[in-house]
Scaffold this motif. Sequence first.
Motif, PDB file in Angstrom:
ATOM      1  N   VAL A  52      71.243  -3.002  25.335  1.00 48.49           N
ATOM      2  CA  VAL A  52      72.243  -2.390  25.833  1.00 48.49           C
ATOM      3  C   VAL A  52      73.309  -3.339  26.881  1.00 48.49           C
ATOM      4  O   VAL A  52      74.625  -3.394  26.501  1.00 48.49           O
ATOM      5  CB  VAL A  52      72.217  -1.026  26.803  1.00 48.49           C
ATOM      6  CG1 VAL A  52      73.605  -0.340  27.178  1.00 48.49           C
ATOM      7  CG2 VAL A  52      71.588  -0.075  25.887  1.00 48.49           C
ATOM      8  N   ALA A  53      72.702  -4.061  27.717  1.00 44.02           N
ATOM      9  CA  ALA A  53      73.381  -4.986  28.363  1.00 44.02           C
ATOM     10  C   ALA A  53      74.108  -6.124  27.479  1.00 44.02           C
ATOM     11  O   ALA A  53      74.945  -6.860  27.972  1.00 44.02           O
ATOM     12  CB  ALA A  53      72.558  -5.549  29.379  1.00 44.02           C
ATOM     13  N   ASN A  54      73.482  -6.420  26.479  1.00 42.31           N
ATOM     14  CA  ASN A  54      74.029  -7.341  25.524  1.00 42.31           C
ATOM     15  C   ASN A  54      75.036  -6.646  24.397  1.00 42.31           C
ATOM     16  O   ASN A  54      75.094  -7.195  23.101  1.00 42.31           O
ATOM     17  CB  ASN A  54      73.151  -8.282  24.918  1.00 42.31           C
ATOM     18  CG  ASN A  54      72.573  -9.063  25.876  1.00 42.31           C
ATOM     19  OD1 ASN A  54      72.825  -9.580  26.641  1.00 42.31           O
ATOM     20  ND2 ASN A  54      71.028  -9.471  25.633  1.00 42.31           N
ATOM     21  N   TYR A  90      72.490 -11.333  29.171  1.00 40.71           N
ATOM     22  CA  TYR A  90      71.123 -11.107  29.623  1.00 40.71           C
ATOM     23  C   TYR A  90      70.109 -11.847  28.662  1.00 40.71           C
ATOM     24  O   TYR A  90      70.223 -11.625  27.327  1.00 40.71           O
ATOM     25  CB  TYR A  90      70.898  -9.873  30.035  1.00 40.71           C
ATOM     26  CG  TYR A  90      71.440  -9.171  31.158  1.00 40.71           C
ATOM     27  CD1 TYR A  90      70.445  -9.649  32.241  1.00 40.71           C
ATOM     28  CD2 TYR A  90      72.524  -8.604  31.149  1.00 40.71           C
ATOM     29  CE1 TYR A  90      71.055  -9.180  33.284  1.00 40.71           C
ATOM     30  CE2 TYR A  90      72.935  -8.191  32.590  1.00 40.71           C
ATOM     31  CZ  TYR A  90      72.252  -8.322  33.617  1.00 40.71           C
ATOM     32  OH  TYR A  90      72.641  -8.136  34.833  1.00 40.71           O
ATOM     33  N   VAL A  91      69.429 -12.682  28.941  1.00 42.17           N
ATOM     34  CA  VAL A  91      68.097 -13.229  27.978  1.00 42.17           C
ATOM     35  C   VAL A  91      66.976 -12.796  28.722  1.00 42.17           C
ATOM     36  O   VAL A  91      66.609 -12.523  30.026  1.00 42.17           O
ATOM     37  CB  VAL A  91      68.324 -14.440  27.887  1.00 42.17           C
ATOM     38  CG1 VAL A  91      69.562 -14.907  27.316  1.00 42.17           C
ATOM     39  CG2 VAL A  91      68.152 -15.386  29.444  1.00 42.17           C
ATOM     40  N   ALA A 120      67.168 -12.365  32.715  1.00 43.74           N
ATOM     41  CA  ALA A 120      68.096 -13.574  33.542  1.00 43.74           C
ATOM     42  C   ALA A 120      69.449 -13.222  33.065  1.00 43.74           C
ATOM     43  O   ALA A 120      69.754 -13.027  32.006  1.00 43.74           O
ATOM     44  CB  ALA A 120      67.519 -15.006  33.350  1.00 43.74           C
ATOM     45  N   TYR A 121      70.485 -13.181  34.190  1.00 45.57           N
ATOM     46  CA  TYR A 121      71.910 -13.316  33.934  1.00 45.57           C
ATOM     47  C   TYR A 121      72.561 -14.237  33.681  1.00 45.57           C
ATOM     48  O   TYR A 121      72.229 -15.188  34.548  1.00 45.57           O
ATOM     49  CB  TYR A 121      72.571 -12.276  35.001  1.00 45.57           C
ATOM     50  CG  TYR A 121      74.216 -12.014  34.537  1.00 45.57           C
ATOM     51  CD1 TYR A 121      74.524 -11.274  33.646  1.00 45.57           C
ATOM     52  CD2 TYR A 121      75.079 -12.621  35.610  1.00 45.57           C
ATOM     53  CE1 TYR A 121      75.781 -11.036  33.441  1.00 45.57           C
ATOM     54  CE2 TYR A 121      76.324 -12.481  35.362  1.00 45.57           C
ATOM     55  CZ  TYR A 121      76.684 -11.660  34.257  1.00 45.57           C
ATOM     56  OH  TYR A 121      78.095 -11.366  34.038  1.00 45.57           O
ATOM     57  N   GLN A 122      73.350 -14.696  32.572  1.00 43.65           N
ATOM     58  CA  GLN A 122      73.912 -15.915  32.383  1.00 43.65           C
ATOM     59  C   GLN A 122      75.173 -15.864  32.117  1.00 43.65           C
ATOM     60  O   GLN A 122      75.860 -16.674  31.364  1.00 43.65           O
ATOM     61  CB  GLN A 122      73.282 -16.656  31.222  1.00 43.65           C
ATOM     62  CG  GLN A 122      73.121 -16.077  30.000  1.00 43.65           C
ATOM     63  CD  GLN A 122      72.312 -17.019  28.946  1.00 43.65           C
ATOM     64  OE1 GLN A 122      71.671 -17.767  28.986  1.00 43.65           O
ATOM     65  NE2 GLN A 122      72.643 -16.371  27.652  1.00 43.65           N
ATOM     66  N   GLY A 123      75.854 -14.801  32.568  1.00 46.39           N
ATOM     67  CA  GLY A 123      77.414 -14.633  32.266  1.00 46.39           C
ATOM     68  C   GLY A 123      78.280 -15.282  33.114  1.00 46.39           C
ATOM     69  O   GLY A 123      77.476 -15.843  34.399  1.00 46.39           O
ATOM     70  N   ILE A 124      79.379 -15.397  33.054  1.00 43.48           N
ATOM     71  CA  ILE A 124      80.465 -15.994  34.087  1.00 43.48           C
ATOM     72  C   ILE A 124      81.367 -14.931  34.354  1.00 43.48           C
ATOM     73  O   ILE A 124      82.243 -14.618  33.502  1.00 43.48           O
ATOM     74  CB  ILE A 124      81.179 -16.997  33.184  1.00 43.48           C
ATOM     75  CG1 ILE A 124      80.383 -18.232  32.763  1.00 43.48           C
ATOM     76  CG2 ILE A 124      81.937 -18.018  34.259  1.00 43.48           C
ATOM     77  CD1 ILE A 124      80.772 -19.362  31.891  1.00 43.48           C
ATOM     78  N   ALA A 126      69.785  -1.822  37.868  1.00 41.61           N
ATOM     79  CA  ALA A 126      68.889  -1.146  36.978  1.00 41.61           C
ATOM     80  C   ALA A 126      67.492  -1.969  36.417  1.00 41.61           C
ATOM     81  O   ALA A 126      66.478  -1.571  36.465  1.00 41.61           O
ATOM     82  CB  ALA A 126      69.740  -0.808  35.617  1.00 41.61           C
ATOM     83  N   PHE A 127      67.861  -3.216  36.102  1.00 38.96           N
ATOM     84  CA  PHE A 127      66.458  -4.204  35.961  1.00 38.96           C
ATOM     85  C   PHE A 127      65.789  -3.993  36.906  1.00 38.96           C
ATOM     86  O   PHE A 127      64.515  -4.188  36.867  1.00 38.96           O
ATOM     87  CB  PHE A 127      67.108  -5.526  35.309  1.00 38.96           C
ATOM     88  CG  PHE A 127      67.782  -5.378  33.879  1.00 38.96           C
ATOM     89  CD1 PHE A 127      66.675  -5.034  33.095  1.00 38.96           C
ATOM     90  CD2 PHE A 127      68.913  -5.973  33.804  1.00 38.96           C
ATOM     91  CE1 PHE A 127      67.265  -5.264  31.590  1.00 38.96           C
ATOM     92  CE2 PHE A 127      69.532  -5.848  32.203  1.00 38.96           C
ATOM     93  CZ  PHE A 127      68.506  -5.537  31.491  1.00 38.96           C
ATOM     94  N   ASP A 128      66.330  -4.187  38.322  1.00 36.03           N
ATOM     95  CA  ASP A 128      65.508  -4.391  39.436  1.00 36.03           C
ATOM     96  C   ASP A 128      64.508  -3.244  39.621  1.00 36.03           C
ATOM     97  O   ASP A 128      63.500  -3.132  39.801  1.00 36.03           O
ATOM     98  CB  ASP A 128      66.261  -4.282  40.604  1.00 36.03           C
ATOM     99  CG  ASP A 128      67.036  -5.882  40.845  1.00 36.03           C
ATOM    100  OD1 ASP A 128      66.431  -6.831  40.162  1.00 36.03           O
ATOM    101  OD2 ASP A 128      67.963  -5.996  41.670  1.00 36.03           O
TER     102      ASP A 128
END
Length: 295
Positions: A124-126, A145-146, A156-160, A187-189
């Motif tokens: 969903v996050a992707n 997210y990967v 891990a979040y890799q957005g800008i 949510a992931f936490d």
Amino acid sequence: MRITGGMMITTLLADLRRAQERLSTYQNRLASGKQVQRPSDDPVATVDSLRLRARLAEVDRLRANAEDARDWLEITDSALDRATQILQRARELAIRAASGTLPDSSLDAIAAEVQQLRDHLLEVANTTLGDAYIFGGLATQQPPYVADPASATGVAYQGINGPVEREVAPGTTVAVNVPGDAAFDPAFDALGQMAAALAARDLPTVGGAVVAALDDAIDGLLRFRAEVGAKVNRIELGLYRLDEIRIDTERLLSGVEDADIAETAMRLSVSEAAYRAALMAGARIVQPTLMDFLR
């Protein structure tokens, strides 16, 4: 002044040429439905036509932007809704596990479902709109997210982070994106805490801190959904206003460019009658001469 035969014929030819030109003008207007065939027909109307057509092009551009923004926000709202459902399911499982009445096999099953919920949340996050990832901020061409097994949350979040904006009205832009880390990190936490507490059989933590973390994450998602909904409503109103502007502009353009069919048809009939009259007059002027009888 002495009127010679040559002068009469020259005048006749000029009259016939003007009559033909009028006839051709009204025929073209009637066939095309347009009042102005060339810029030289009416320079003022031509300028007005160009100005109105430029306004129509601008309205179309803004409408395309607004529709794209609405699509982006609607996809965002749908994704946030699915994320909320995932967390609500996790909360149900947390309360059941914290009851202390479940055997280890059931707790293992709950832990396995939590893992599935986290994997689903990653999908969903992707979420994408076309080729663009909508939760990566300015980095729309890579998944925000990967999976990261070394992380406590498993991702891990890799957005800008940065606003993705669309101009939906002259000089007015709307940020259409929701920062992925702000929406999904809590949510992931929460799911990570739940997975760790279940693995350690720390049921008080599951029923306390984990449920509180899930509630906070759900509240955060609901706040983002409220912001997204407000923007969608604003854009819908903007689209309605753009439609009104387009209708008004088309009406003005029609008044400038389009011919009055009834009037043009009447003028065409008058021109045809005038042309025929000119031909008849010419036939009377060009009478046989004395030389024609002597031949």
